[in-house]
Design a protein around this motif. Structure first.
Motif, PDB file in Angstrom:
ATOM      1  N   GLY A 760       0.787  -1.232   0.000  1.00 49.91           N
ATOM      2  CA  GLY A 760       0.000   0.000   0.000  1.00 49.91           C
ATOM      3  C   GLY A 760       0.813   1.271   0.000  1.00 49.91           C
ATOM      4  N   LEU A 761       2.094   1.193  -0.342  1.00 51.44           N
ATOM      5  CA  LEU A 761       2.934   2.394  -0.386  1.00 51.44           C
ATOM      6  C   LEU A 761       2.974   2.984  -1.791  1.00 51.44           C
ATOM      7  CD1 LEU A 761       6.137   1.591   1.735  1.00 51.44           C
ATOM      8  CD2 LEU A 761       4.247   3.101   2.340  1.00 51.44           C
ATOM      9  N   LEU A 762       2.836   4.305  -1.876  1.00 54.00           N
ATOM     10  CA  LEU A 762       3.110   5.046  -3.100  1.00 54.00           C
ATOM     11  C   LEU A 762       4.356   5.869  -2.842  1.00 54.00           C
ATOM     12  CD1 LEU A 762       2.307   6.007  -5.954  1.00 54.00           C
ATOM     13  CD2 LEU A 762       0.976   7.829  -4.850  1.00 54.00           C
ATOM     14  N   LEU A 763       5.401   5.613  -3.637  1.00 55.88           N
ATOM     15  CA  LEU A 763       6.681   6.281  -3.416  1.00 55.88           C
ATOM     16  C   LEU A 763       7.040   7.146  -4.608  1.00 55.88           C
ATOM     17  CD1 LEU A 763       7.151   2.945  -2.588  1.00 55.88           C
ATOM     18  CD2 LEU A 763       9.045   4.041  -1.402  1.00 55.88           C
ATOM     19  N   ALA A 764       7.639   8.302  -4.311  1.00 52.41           N
ATOM     20  CA  ALA A 764       8.269   9.134  -5.332  1.00 52.41           C
ATOM     21  C   ALA A 764       9.781   8.985  -5.163  1.00 52.41           C
ATOM     22  CB  ALA A 764       7.862  10.594  -5.179  1.00 52.41           C
ATOM     23  N   VAL A 765      10.455   8.602  -6.243  1.00 55.47           N
ATOM     24  CA  VAL A 765      11.880   8.259  -6.184  1.00 55.47           C
ATOM     25  C   VAL A 765      12.650   9.162  -7.142  1.00 55.47           C
ATOM     26  CG1 VAL A 765      13.555   6.391  -6.524  1.00 55.47           C
ATOM     27  CG2 VAL A 765      11.261   5.877  -5.637  1.00 55.47           C
ATOM     28  N   ILE A 773      11.975  10.444  -2.388  1.00 59.56           N
ATOM     29  CA  ILE A 773      11.637  11.863  -2.262  1.00 59.56           C
ATOM     30  C   ILE A 773      10.496  12.024  -1.270  1.00 59.56           C
ATOM     31  CG2 ILE A 773      10.815  13.903  -3.512  1.00 59.56           C
ATOM     32  CD1 ILE A 773      12.096  12.659  -6.048  1.00 59.56           C
ATOM     33  N   TRP A 774       9.453  11.200  -1.408  1.00 57.03           N
ATOM     34  CA  TRP A 774       8.361  11.154  -0.439  1.00 57.03           C
ATOM     35  C   TRP A 774       7.634   9.824  -0.593  1.00 57.03           C
ATOM     36  CZ3 TRP A 774       3.625  10.475  -2.713  1.00 57.03           C
ATOM     37  CH2 TRP A 774       3.415  10.998  -3.987  1.00 57.03           C
ATOM     38  N   GLN A 775       6.824   9.489   0.390  1.00 57.56           N
ATOM     39  CA  GLN A 775       6.014   8.285   0.297  1.00 57.56           C
ATOM     40  C   GLN A 775       4.709   8.505   1.045  1.00 57.56           C
ATOM     41  OE1 GLN A 775       8.585   5.339   2.268  1.00 57.56           O
ATOM     42  NE2 GLN A 775       7.071   5.192   3.897  1.00 57.56           N
ATOM     43  N   SER A 776       3.683   7.775   0.625  1.00 54.67           N
ATOM     44  CA  SER A 776       2.379   7.839   1.273  1.00 54.67           C
ATOM     45  C   SER A 776       1.860   6.425   1.425  1.00 54.67           C
ATOM     46  CB  SER A 776       1.396   8.671   0.437  1.00 54.67           C
ATOM     47  OG  SER A 776       0.113   8.702   1.039  1.00 54.67           O
ATOM     48  N   ASN A 801     -10.800   3.095  -3.997  1.00 59.05           N
ATOM     49  CA  ASN A 801     -10.566   4.517  -4.249  1.00 59.05           C
ATOM     50  C   ASN A 801      -9.520   4.754  -5.333  1.00 59.05           C
ATOM     51  OD1 ASN A 801     -12.245   5.950  -2.206  1.00 59.05           O
ATOM     52  ND2 ASN A 801     -10.993   4.775  -0.771  1.00 59.05           N
ATOM     53  N   ILE A 802      -9.669   5.886  -6.027  1.00 65.61           N
ATOM     54  CA  ILE A 802      -8.597   6.467  -6.825  1.00 65.61           C
ATOM     55  C   ILE A 802      -8.036   7.630  -6.015  1.00 65.61           C
ATOM     56  CG2 ILE A 802      -8.127   7.924  -8.835  1.00 65.61           C
ATOM     57  CD1 ILE A 802      -8.124   5.220  -9.785  1.00 65.61           C
ATOM     58  N   TYR A 803      -6.722   7.657  -5.838  1.00 66.09           N
ATOM     59  CA  TYR A 803      -6.076   8.723  -5.061  1.00 66.09           C
ATOM     60  C   TYR A 803      -5.296   9.635  -6.006  1.00 66.09           C
ATOM     61  CZ  TYR A 803      -7.128   5.941  -0.905  1.00 66.09           C
ATOM     62  OH  TYR A 803      -7.767   5.235   0.088  1.00 66.09           O
ATOM     63  N   CYS A 804      -5.353  10.925  -5.715  1.00 65.56           N
ATOM     64  CA  CYS A 804      -4.646  11.912  -6.529  1.00 65.56           C
ATOM     65  C   CYS A 804      -3.710  12.729  -5.637  1.00 65.56           C
ATOM     66  CB  CYS A 804      -5.651  12.830  -7.227  1.00 65.56           C
ATOM     67  SG  CYS A 804      -4.889  14.131  -8.211  1.00 65.56           S
ATOM     68  N   TYR A 805      -2.453  12.828  -6.047  1.00 67.04           N
ATOM     69  CA  TYR A 805      -1.432  13.567  -5.304  1.00 67.04           C
ATOM     70  C   TYR A 805      -0.779  14.610  -6.198  1.00 67.04           C
ATOM     71  CZ  TYR A 805      -1.540   9.912  -1.679  1.00 67.04           C
ATOM     72  OH  TYR A 805      -1.920   9.056  -0.691  1.00 67.04           O
ATOM     73  N   THR A 806      -0.271  15.659  -5.559  1.00 62.11           N
ATOM     74  CA  THR A 806       0.609  16.577  -6.286  1.00 62.11           C
ATOM     75  C   THR A 806       1.978  15.927  -6.398  1.00 62.11           C
ATOM     76  OG1 THR A 806       1.398  17.682  -4.275  1.00 62.11           O
ATOM     77  CG2 THR A 806      -0.630  18.560  -5.301  1.00 62.11           C
ATOM     78  N   HIS A 807       2.828  16.479  -7.224  1.00 58.64           N
ATOM     79  CA  HIS A 807       4.171  15.917  -7.369  1.00 58.64           C
ATOM     80  C   HIS A 807       5.017  16.109  -6.114  1.00 58.64           C
ATOM     81  CE1 HIS A 807       3.867  14.618 -11.498  1.00 58.64           C
ATOM     82  NE2 HIS A 807       3.337  15.777 -11.840  1.00 58.64           N
ATOM     83  N   LYS A 811      -1.803  14.927  -0.827  1.00 66.03           N
ATOM     84  CA  LYS A 811      -3.021  14.314  -1.360  1.00 66.03           C
ATOM     85  C   LYS A 811      -4.030  15.407  -1.684  1.00 66.03           C
ATOM     86  CE  LYS A 811      -6.239  11.841   0.882  1.00 66.03           C
ATOM     87  NZ  LYS A 811      -6.913  10.726   1.585  1.00 66.03           N
ATOM     88  N   VAL A 812      -4.503  15.390  -2.937  1.00 64.93           N
ATOM     89  CA  VAL A 812      -5.425  16.425  -3.395  1.00 64.93           C
ATOM     90  C   VAL A 812      -6.869  15.960  -3.211  1.00 64.93           C
ATOM     91  CG1 VAL A 812      -6.074  17.906  -5.345  1.00 64.93           C
ATOM     92  CG2 VAL A 812      -3.702  17.138  -5.089  1.00 64.93           C
TER      93      VAL A 812
END
Length: 941
Positions: A760-765, A773-776, A801-807, A811-812
């Motif tokens: 369940g992790l969303l990571l920015a690498v 860079i960040w993770q949610s 759910n569909i989740y939307c994040y900024t770069h 979470k938007v």
């Protein structure tokens, strides 16, 4: 016991109104005061005026045809409002009322004898649970027998039983009239209906008004909504209310479906739960269970908002595995219980309803007992328990033959939702969390699941496992390979010469990932394309008009319509790999704009779950190609126009990964179940390089158009950056215990790599350094691949759910569907600000980038694959959406309105995602074939 002698009761009422309000302070306004139990909502004090209750007495007395010869049973305690009707309906008719001690009420045999043997009760008003307490034998032999004294059976206070259950109880010569009563204490008004099929709530009683409203408060004339009940003088005072406006309508918390002006009860708001992302009412499980012949009675609870528990009072022939298997046949996966608990009797409240709090205590005691009994003594017991859970979750008979050690969950009848249940059952068995367990269940055999658990429970007994070490063993057995750190170099590698010039081409992947590269001059650059992974606004016409001259006779004219052409296999492949050029039966909607016909299909010999890669070179002499892998281990390159196989390469294991193309255009990169990432020469499929991971690779690679690095994930919980030219791993990143099932997503501005995991992790690498860079953490597995545009990154989750994040990681918004989302979101510059995706709730959705629903289209089955946006001059230049449902339907929708423009059905399940180039749609199917469909305007083929 005593029988109250027949009496008459008549009393006039006077209620005063001032300024359109009813005032509780006026003399003679109130008839009685009571408390609601709170079993179907928040407990309340209800003060009931005479004007509210007297119409009920008159109406019931009339429809039940009560006379002085009747005997009514006072089933309800005086704290439960039906007792008012029972008492005064009898007293105002001169009928007799039977009252029994509470101890007798708790003994079904004694109670039935008192009611029907000694006192010959003619009218019984009860809750369905109280009726079930008698048991099927007593109901059949006394209550609903051929010669019963019971004239009227009125059931209320709970959901009405399944009609099939009532019919099974009722003797064919029984004349008892059965009524379905519905009402709420807060208004003290009811509806009634005679038993019918399906069972509507019936018509309102005298002076009662009903409204059905949606979530916005608007009236529902057809469809689903919540009941509001009241009337001009149907007014009660709740808690501290002193005055109430005339005509007040009270919210009931009950949901119904309105059809042909009839109301059909769906369930209480309190009983609606969201499980595996799907919202439903737990009463549907109870009704399905009651339909089973081996169940006497049942109840359902949503334990700690985590587990769906079914309590059953069984008959002699009850078998848990058979019951579970029957429920799986008749219910969607999200409504199948997590556990079945056998009980001796249904616990009741003083009002005759199921005591939910007592059921929860029963289950807690059951858990405590199971934990005491489930201490695993050794590895052998673990293996036995694991096989039992496997059979139970998959609905296999408990006495069936043993399970093969090589059995894979998803290929034994399992799916992602059942895998989650199996995962929960194992953790309950071992009494602790098992990191990485879910990905092992999804990807490996039951033996490897067993070993994974054993390593954690009995680390000192690892020598007993005698592990084959799955992937590593396979890699050691590959002749001609030796290990160098984290990658393999082929010792027998032939001197592969990389083309000195870059090949200009366009690559199309699932979810509208267009990849136009190496266009060196403005004249060669396709119109409206960019070099950073953002797709062109429109597919360039000079490319999708390229058709080899040898095929034009089949594309145009009537020859295609009248023949089946078997193309000779020029890749030296076995005959059973033949490709057929066919004209299939076309499918039409009643108002279809488009016709879909099979152009060709290629036999891969096993399921095709991977999504195709389409490469369209700019060179006129080279035609477009389709690249796709199969469970047969085969990777095929197929001519897009003719369906001819250009080459086929057999890899080391199943292929579910979708291929991608290298920056130079010379190589195809694809992951495999043997744990390898294969780099194949695009021209002939020969291996250029293989890279070793520590587990299977389902993830699909993505290429950085600036650096040429290839990024791919593995079930070994790492994401890798590979330089396929230097044949080295530039960096690898551990994703904190979560297998990477989905495909990474690359953003050019900012330069981020997005990775989703089954934990369940969303990571920015950072794509250059491999640093986070960040993770949610979203808390539930992410099978969906993240997709991004210049502003946002979006991803779907099994929580629906569909989740939307900024770069930057904020979470938007999140948008909720009614089923798990395995589909990856489709973001396209063709539609500027829309996002498209599918859900297991059988809908295809379109939202704007603020998370608001624009439209949704109901397919005929779950939508697993990712939709694809396209536009073609040959199809009136409309912006269209291609999507597939798992039942094999291929849908072409208007991307702006969501209306269906065309549909076809493939002869197998589809988990692949469609790709469209011009008027050609390519998709894989589980009947072992890859299909190419031609799209035509209706009447213009």
């Amino acid at each position: 016991m005593c029988v109250l002698q027949k009496q008459r009761y008549e009393k006039s009422q006077l209620v005063l109104f001032e300024g359109g309000y009813m005032d509780v302070g006026h003399k003679d306004t109130l008839a009685y005061v009571l408390h609601t139990s709170g079993t179907t909502g928040i407990p309340k004090i209800v003060r009931v005026p005479h004007k509210c209750i007297v119409p009920n007495l008159s109406y019931f007395r009339s429809i039940f045809e009560i006379t002085q010869d009747d005997v009514l049973f006072l089933a309800s305690p005086l704290t439960f409002d039906p007792s008012v009707v029972e008492l005064f309906m009898g007293l105002t008719s001169g009928a007799s009322i039977l009252v029994v001690p509470n101890t007798v009420k708790m003994m079904p045999v004694e109670l039935s004898a008192a009611l029907f043997h000694h006192h010959h009760v003619t009218v019984l008003q009860a809750t369905p649970t109280l009726l079930r307490r008698f048991g099927a034998h007593i109901i059949k032999s006394r209550l609903l027998s051929a010669n019963t004294s019971l004239r009227v059976l009125a059931l209320g206070g709970e959901a009405f039983p399944a009609l099939s259950l009532l019919k099974s109880w009722k003797h064919k010569e029984n004349r008892t009239k059965i009524f379905n009563l519905y009402g709420i204490t807060e208004v003290s008004s009811w509806e009634n209906s005679l038993m019918d099929f399906p069972i509507p709530l019936g018509s309102p009683l005298l002076g009662t008004k009903l409204e059905v409203r949606d979530a916005n408060g608007s009236a529902v004339l057809e469809g689903e909504g919540q009941i509001f009940i009241g009337g001009e003088e149907r007014i009660c005072f709740l808690d501290d209310e002193v005055t109430v406006p005339l005509g007040t309508m009270r919210e009931t918390g009950d949901f119904v479906r309105v059809k042909n002006e009839k109301l059909f009860f769906l369930g209480r708001k309190d009983n609606q739960i969201k499980r595996h992302g799907k919202r439903f009412n737990i009463e549907c499980l109870q009704q399905a269970t009651e339909d089973l012949c081996q169940i006497e009675a049942c109840a359902v609870t949503w334990y700690q908002q985590e587990k769906l528990i079914l309590f059953v009072l069984p008959k002699d022939d009850f078998k848990e595995t058979e019951t579970l298997r029957e429920l799986q046949k008749h219910l969607p996966a999200y409504a199948v219980p997590d556990e079945i608990v056998v009980i001796r009797a249904l616990p009741l409240t003083s009002h005759g309803k199921v005591d939910i709090s007592e059921l929860k205590k029963i289950y807690q005691n059951h858990l405590n007992s199971r934990r005491r009994d489930s201490k695993l003594s050794d590895a052998e017991e673990l293996w036995e328990r694991l096989q039992y859970l496997w059979k139970s979750v998959l609905g296999l008979p408990g006495d069936s033959t043993g399970i093969s050690k090589d059995a894979v969950f998803l290929y034994s009848g399992g799916d992602s939702l059942k895998a989650l249940r199996f995962y929960d059952e194992i953790e309950m068995l071992v009494g602790k969390a098992v990191p990485g367990l879910l990905e092992v269940i999804l990807s490996h055999s039951i033996e490897e699941v067993y070993r994974h658990i054993l390593k954690m429970l009995f680390p000192d007994k690892e020598q007993l496992m005698n592990p084959d070490n799955g992937v590593k063993r396979k890699l050691r057995g590959n002749s001609g390979e030796e290990f160098h750190g984290k990658y393999i170099k082929l010792t027998s590698e032939r001197g592969l010469e990389i083309a000195s010039g870059l090949i200009p081409f366009i690559a199309l992947n699932r979810g509208n990932r267009f990849f136009p590269v190496n266009f060196t001059t403005p004249s060669m650059q396709p119109k409206n394309t960019v070099q950073v992974g953002v797709e062109p606004l429109q597919q360039p016409s000079f490319l999708h008009s390229k058709i080899p001259s040898i095929m034009k006779s089949y594309v145009q004219g009537s020859e295609l319509e009248n023949r089946i052409l078997t193309v000779e296999n020029k890749a030296n492949i076995n005959d059973h790999s033949s490709v057929q050029q066919i004209h299939a039966e076309c499918s039409h909607l009643s108002v279809a704009e488009l016709t879909l016909c099979v152009r060709w299909k290629s036999n891969t010999r096993k399921c095709v779950d991977a999504s195709p890669l389409v490469i369209v070179p700019s060179k006129e002499e080279e035609s477009a190609s389709v690249y796709v892998g199969s469970h047969s281990h085969a990777m095929q390159a197929i001519d897009l126009y003719s369906g001819e196989i250009k080459w086929e390469k057999t890899l080391g294991d199943r292929i579910e990964s979708s291929a991608c193309v290298s920056k130079c255009g010379n190589f195809i990169v694809v992951g495999c179940y043997d744990g390898l990432v294969y780099v194949l020469q695009r021209s002939d499929g020969e291996i250029h390089w293989t890279f070793v991971t520590e587990d299977i690779v389902k993830s699909s690679a993505v290429v950085d158009p600036s650096s040429g690095l290839v990024y791919i994930g593995s079930h070994d919980q790492h994401v890798y950056a590979l330089d396929i030219y230097k044949k080295v791993c530039v960096w690898k990143l551990h994703c904190e215990g979560g297998a990477v099932f989905s495909s990474p997503c690359l953003s050019s501005f900012p330069h981020h790599l997005y990775v989703a995991t089954l934990e369940g992790l969303l990571l920015a690498v950072n794509p250059v350094m491999g640093s986070k860079i960040w993770q949610s953490s979203l808390g539930k597995p992410l099978f969906s691949s993240p997709h991004c545009n210049e502003s946002y990154v979006c991803v779907g989750c099994v929580d629906g759910n569909i989740y939307c994040y900024t770069h930057s990681g904020q979470k938007v918004w999140q948008f909720s569907t009614n089923g798990p989302v395995f589909s990856s979101p489709c973001l396209s510059s063709l539609t500027k600000q829309e996002i498209f995706f599918g859900s297991h709730d059988c809908f295809i959705y379109c939202c704007n980038m603020e998370g608001n629903l624009l439209w949704k289209f109901e397919a005929t089955s779950s939508v697993y694959g990712t939709p694809f946006i396209f536009q073609s001059d040959d199809l009136n230049n409309k912006i269209l959406l291609a999507a597939v449902s798992t039942d094999g339907k291929v849908w072409i929708l208007n991307a702006k309105s969501g209306t269906a423009e065309g549909v076809d059905e493939l002869p197998g399940e589809v988990f692949s995602s469609p790709i469209v180039w011009g008027t050609k749609l390519v998709v894989g199917c589980r009947n072992d074939y890859v299909y190419c469909l031609d799209l035509y305007l209706a009447g213009k083929k």
